[in-house]
Enzyme design. Structure first.
Site, PDB file in Angstrom:
ATOM      1  N   HIS A   1       0.853  -1.189   0.000  1.00 39.01           N
ATOM      2  CA  HIS A   1       0.000   0.000   0.000  1.00 39.01           C
ATOM      3  C   HIS A   1       0.890   1.241   0.000  1.00 39.01           C
ATOM      4  CE1 HIS A   1      -3.291   2.693   0.874  1.00 39.01           C
ATOM      5  NE2 HIS A   1      -2.572   3.213   1.860  1.00 39.01           N
TER       6      HIS A   1
ATOM      7  N   ASP B   1       0.820   5.282  -0.044  1.00 43.56           N
ATOM      8  CA  ASP B   1       0.130   6.566   0.012  1.00 43.56           C
ATOM      9  C   ASP B   1       0.822   7.523  -0.954  1.00 43.56           C
ATOM     10  OD1 ASP B   1      -1.868   6.081   2.009  1.00 43.56           O
ATOM     11  OD2 ASP B   1      -0.263   6.005   3.482  1.00 43.56           O
TER      12      ASP B   1
ATOM     13  N   HIS C   1      -6.600   9.838  -0.522  1.00 46.66           N
ATOM     14  CA  HIS C   1      -7.182   9.801   0.822  1.00 46.66           C
ATOM     15  C   HIS C   1      -6.272  10.333   1.927  1.00 46.66           C
ATOM     16  CE1 HIS C   1      -5.343   5.669   0.600  1.00 46.66           C
ATOM     17  NE2 HIS C   1      -4.912   6.042   1.779  1.00 46.66           N
TER      18      HIS C   1
ATOM     19  N   ASP D   1      -7.608   1.683   2.639  1.00 45.89           N
ATOM     20  CA  ASP D   1      -7.215   2.657   3.654  1.00 45.89           C
ATOM     21  C   ASP D   1      -8.040   3.933   3.627  1.00 45.89           C
ATOM     22  OD1 ASP D   1      -5.546   3.429   5.802  1.00 45.89           O
ATOM     23  OD2 ASP D   1      -4.287   4.619   4.478  1.00 45.89           O
TER      24      ASP D   1
END
Length: 1004
Positions: free
Chosen positions: A246, A248, A562, A358
């Site tokens: 994952h 970001d 996000h 997430d």
């Protein structure tokens, strides 16, 4: 052999495992290390352009966010001949080794990186040189480094290790044998025979390793082989595992560092695939792939080969993993449209899984958008973060606002950073809420963000756990294969209807208000530009600017990530995004003006001001031009010159003096402190506010939270109210205004509270120079409406949310997201609170409350200490929200009429002057035209509509130009059915809150 208690045997095994780990690598020679340090990344070609330093272990090379090109040189010594040789490199930062052309080869991360060590150790420091060295091999490697930790923070920036080492492969394998069996034993009950046998074998193997060497390692491995060979019976549960990282796209690091994290992660995944034939990796977010394609085309080609081979899964149907609460409806459509198209065009893959592990909650609009885009499945784990209530299912049908259903799965391990250890598999089996009806669960293993994804340790564990007695079997396979298995069981799964609300991170509905302002304005500006460009193109004017629009849209979608739009990133992310937003906003508005000016010229009206209305209903409003007010009537989705649109305007009854604002519809009375104490609706004689309670009081609360969260009991900790410093009244044309100035500490706030002739809205035009820290500013309106539910606009509809706090579910959902409006209504009367850029709301009993500003100090210590401009409005109305057309008032506040100034007369195109048209007309009061655009792949006009009231609707849609054909499509613009040939009008039947997409072949 004497008996030892199991705890003693396990303790000894752990001590032996620690000794084994330290014995795997034997340094034989130091590397020579040179670094060229820069403040920002530089390309491979310029790698020697920075400040040059020679480094020894312990030497510091940079500060936070510094970059450096490292050069590692050395020679494999003759003593390593015939042995497995590796490099051990740790620069106490994130490093990407490259080949001779600068293409990423492998990512390395600092061993002491900040991470949850219960999930594993994040460091990646081993670089393979040769399985059997010749001796004398030259080491000449370059690497691109960032001086930051896994989560962005600074932990030293010193060279820790750079050596040539011999890898004792037999000891390495034995270490993982020990690790898996120790972890498995710790998960088994004390009464388990399997546990006793494993511990005994570990104890005996440990006794053989008083001295660790190759011979003893082989003998110890033999003692453990029987335990590792133990197989389970028929499995009650099978775990599907897929490697994951994952990433970001911004958070505790800037976007530029994400691009480097992506390159390191992708390169590491590719190298591990060479060593582990069963390894399957997945990565989401086309934006990340696009960056790799642009900067590292050779690395990208390697990814494409692995995708074709079936070992790399493109995941996630959206351009980025966005915040789905705050992003607008059309923006969510474009996330899917651009995301799916990218994977289709680049890899030939039709992505059917929405990958959002997430995000901070999931709007009830999503299931319909997914189904109408060919996306059938959802993966997330964030709901495991709930504070008060446990989400009841891991596998379930998620039913959205309109009744659409998709299959959702929450990995029962409650993480996307699984260590893939025995404890992972045991936790999955123990926690899986739906194991009574499902035999399949998903595990996402690897270390995200800067951790580089799965490492050797994950893959070594999985190799031993495929079918290991005492654990559910695990198989590496794509998420799509997992969902096919899950789908076969799905007729037994429960349904969950409505939004998937996360009981945390409510502060992200408000934090970084300027970014949220730009997001709303950009969404509306892009809608306006697409309408204007479509109208110009349809009338035979200039070509549709598809490329420019796509470029702007994709950048706006990026900032909806996000951790950007929610306000939970570091200072630099907002400094950069605000700068880009300002440029994009100026560019798009310039394109709107230019496009409308060309339309005015095309229709022979370039010598006078022209008004354009992109909303699908006629609008009667006041506009100002050349310092004078004009009352105008502009047709739905059409245009008129200012002269054509002008109508008599009645300003009788307009007053602003002595504590009162008044027009022919409303009378508003103010207290001496600036608050509102009465709003009388003259049409009904009703008082819209609760008698004896004050409205529009600007209250501050102590807020010691971070960007994500504020105290749930903030109401118990008031910090004060803004103090009125001055208040003045005036009438400006059709506007009755009270001007108020407030202060609190060093913060200053001004409001123009406006009643306009003919308007039922009380508008609060606000400018705040916010300088508080650890505070939250809110405004509330105690209405005269007592009802159990508030109506909150979300994308493509509205949700009813409780105004009571009778249960823990209601208590947890005190702060909620709404877009244009939140409304309290009874069948006869209601009050709505509208806004132009705010999202955080609360509806408690009869009180509507809006969260205006926050000032957390982490992760951005400067968050929101700035000048903010925003508008909100109170709308008392007869009937309920549907009868009152609350949704239309919300759109009107957010989508003003566009007035194009007179241009120099221009010659019309060769085809001659065209008559102005109303491009699309809809005859139903509850149907909204959300988007008008040119098709992505053809010369069709795309029109997106939706039903706003939550009721069935039959609407006639008429095009302003003749059509060869009109078809319904899905959200990907694939045709579904022909609705009409050789005609301009169709009839559409809408289910409640249904979104429909129409494409028309217009005769231009």
């Amino acid at each position: 052999m004497p008996y030892e208690p199991i705890p003693n045997m396990l303790s000894k095994a752990k001590r032996t495992m620690s000794r084994l780990q330290k014995s795997i690598y034997e340094p034989v020679s130091a590397l020579t290390v040179t670094a060229w340090v820069t403040k920002e990344p530089v390309p491979f070609e310029d790698r020697e352009s920075g400040r040059r330093i020679r480094l020894q272990p312990g030497d510091q090379w940079g500060e936070l966010w510094d970059c450096a090109w490292f050069h590692f040189e050395g020679v494999v010594p003759d003593e390593a001949k015939g042995r497995k040789v590796v490099l051990l490199i740790d620069v106490n930062g994130e490093l990407c080794l490259v080949d001779g052309e600068g293409t990423p080869l492998q990512g390395l991360t600092n061993v002491t990186s900040e991470f949850d060590y219960t999930l594993g150790r994040p460091g990646k420091r081993v670089v393979d040189v040769s399985p059997a060295a010749r001796g004398g091999e030259a080491i000449d490697l370059w690497g691109d480094a960032g001086c930051n930790d896994l989560f962005g923070r600074f932990h030293g920036g010193t060279l820790k290790e750079a050596v040539i080492a011999v890898c004792h492969e037999d000891i390495r394998r034995l270490y993982y044998d020990f690790e898996v069996l120790v972890d498995l034993a710790e998960q088994l009950p004390d009464t388990s025979a399997r546990k006793a046998q494993i511990c005994q074998s570990l104890y005996e193997a440990s006794n053989l390793l008083s001295v660790i060497d190759a011979e003893r390692a082989r003998e110890a491995a033999g003692r453990l082989a029987a335990e590792l060979a133990g197989r389970g019976g028929d499995p009650a549960l099978t775990v599907s595992a897929i490697g994951h990282a994952h990433i970001d796209l911004a958070w505790l690091w800037p976007i530029r560092e994400t691009i480097r994290k992506g390159a390191r992660t992708f390169a590491t995944a590719l190298r591990n695939m060479e060593k582990y034939p069963d390894y399957l990796f997945g990565a989401s977010q086309p934006q990340l792939y696009q960056w790799i394609k642009e900067r590292h085309p050779k690395l990208y080609d390697q990814v494409k080969r692995r995708v074709k081979e079936g070992r790399w899964e493109p995941q996630g149907a959206m351009w980025v993993e966005p915040d789905t609460n705050l992003s607008g409806g059309e923006a969510l459509v474009r996330q899917i449209l651009y995301g799916k198209r990218f994977f289709r065009d680049e890899f030939g893959v039709d992505v059917r899984v929405l990958w959002l592990p997430d995000a901070f909650g999931y709007t009830a609009s999503l299931p319909q958008l997914m189904k109408k885009s060919g996306v059938d499945y959802l993966v997330t784990q964030k709901l495991s973060w709930n504070v008060y209530n446990t989400h009841p299912h891991h596998s379930f049908h998620w039913e959205g606002l309109d009744g659409s259903r998709v299959l959702a799965h929450l990995p029962p391990e409650d993480t996307y950073n699984s260590p893939a250890a025995p404890r992972s598999l045991v936790k999955i089996e123990r926690n899986y809420a739906d194991k009574n009806v499902s035999k399949h669960a998903l595990m996402l293993f690897g270390i995200g963000d800067g951790g580089g994804g799965p490492g050797e340790e994950h893959l070594e564990r999985l190799a031993r756990e495929r079918n290991l007695a005492g654990l559910p079997p695990v198989v590496q396979e794509p998420s799509t294969a997992f969902f096919r298995k899950l789908e076969a069981e799905a007729d037994r799964f429960p349904s969950f209807r409505g939004e998937l609300y996360l009981e945390r991170h409510q502060g992200t509905l408000t934090t970084q208000g300027r970014n949220k302002w730009y997001n709303r304005k950009m969404e509306k500006a892009l809608r306006e530009l697409e309408f204007a460009a479509s109208l110009l193109w349809a009338l035979g004017g200039e070509a549709y600017p598809r490329g420019e629009l796509e470029t702007v849209w994709k950048e706006v979608l990026l900032y909806q990530f996000h951790d950007i739009l929610p306000g939970s990133s570091i200072t630099r992310v907002y400094a950069e995004s605000l700068e880009r937003y300002e440029q994009l906003y100026g560019k798009v508005h310039g394109m709107i003006r230019d496009t409308y000016a060309r339309l005015a010229a095309l229709t022979g009206r370039s010598g006078e001001p022209v008004l354009f209305n992109s909303l699908p209903w006629d609008r009667k409003e006041w506009v100002r031009w050349n310092g004078e007010w004009h009352h105008v009537h502009v047709p739905a989705m059409g245009s008129r010159t200012l002269k054509e649109a002008a109508q008599p305007g009645d300003t009788r009854g307009l007053a602003a003096a002595d504590g009162v604002l008044e027009n022919e519809l409303l009378a508003v009375r103010f207290d001496a402190d600036g608050s509102i104490v009465s709003v009388v609706d003259k049409r009904t004689g009703r008082e819209a506010l609760k008698s004896g309670e004050k409205a529009n009081v600007l209250r501050l609360y102590h807020d010691d939270g971070d960007a994500w969260d504020f105290p749930r009991d903030y109401r118990e900790h008031p910090a004060g109210t803004m103090e009125l410093r001055s208040m003045g009244y005036e009438v400006d044309g059709p506007r009755a205004i009270v001007r108020q100035e407030y202060a609190y500490g060093e913060t200053r706030l001004t409001q123009n509270i406006v009643l306009t002739a003919g308007s039922p809205l009380i508008v609060f035009e606000t400018e705040a120079d916010w300088k508080e820290s650890g505070k939250m500013l809110r405004v509330s309106f105690p209405t005269g409406i007592h009802t159990d539910h508030a109506n909150c606009e979300i994308q493509f509809g509205y949700l009813k949310r409780p105004t009571t706090r009778n249960t823990m579910l209601e208590y947890a959902r005190d702060e909620v997201c709404a877009h244009h409006y939140i409304d309290l209504s009874r069948p006869d009367y209601g009050v709505a609170l509208l806004n132009d850029c705010k999202y955080g709301h609360s509806a408690l009993g009869h009180i509507l409350d809006l969260n205006l500003l926050r000032s957390p100090s982490y992760p951005d210590p400067e968050a929101d200490r700035a000048v903010h401009r925003f508008t909100y409005a109170l709308y008392p109305h007869e009937g309920d929200l549907v009868q009152a057309g609350v949704w239309r008032r919300g759109y009107e506040l957010n989508v003003p009429l566009t007035l194009v100034e007179p241009q120099n007369p221009q010659e019309p195109p060769a085809a001659g002057k065209r008559e102005p048209v109303q491009l699309v007309l809809v005859d139903h009061p509850n149907v909204m035209v959300e988007a008008v655009k040119k098709a992505e792949d053809s010369d069709h006009l795309i029109v997106r509509l939706y039903e706003t009231a939550g009721a069935a609707a039959s609407a006639k849609v008429r095009f302003g130009l003749p059509c060869v054909s009109v078809e319904e499509t899905d959200l990907m613009e694939n045709p579904l059915a022909v609705l009409r040939e050789n005609g301009q009008e169709i009839e559409l039947s809408f289910a409640p809150f249904e979104v429909k997409t129409i494409r028309a072949d217009i005769r231009r």
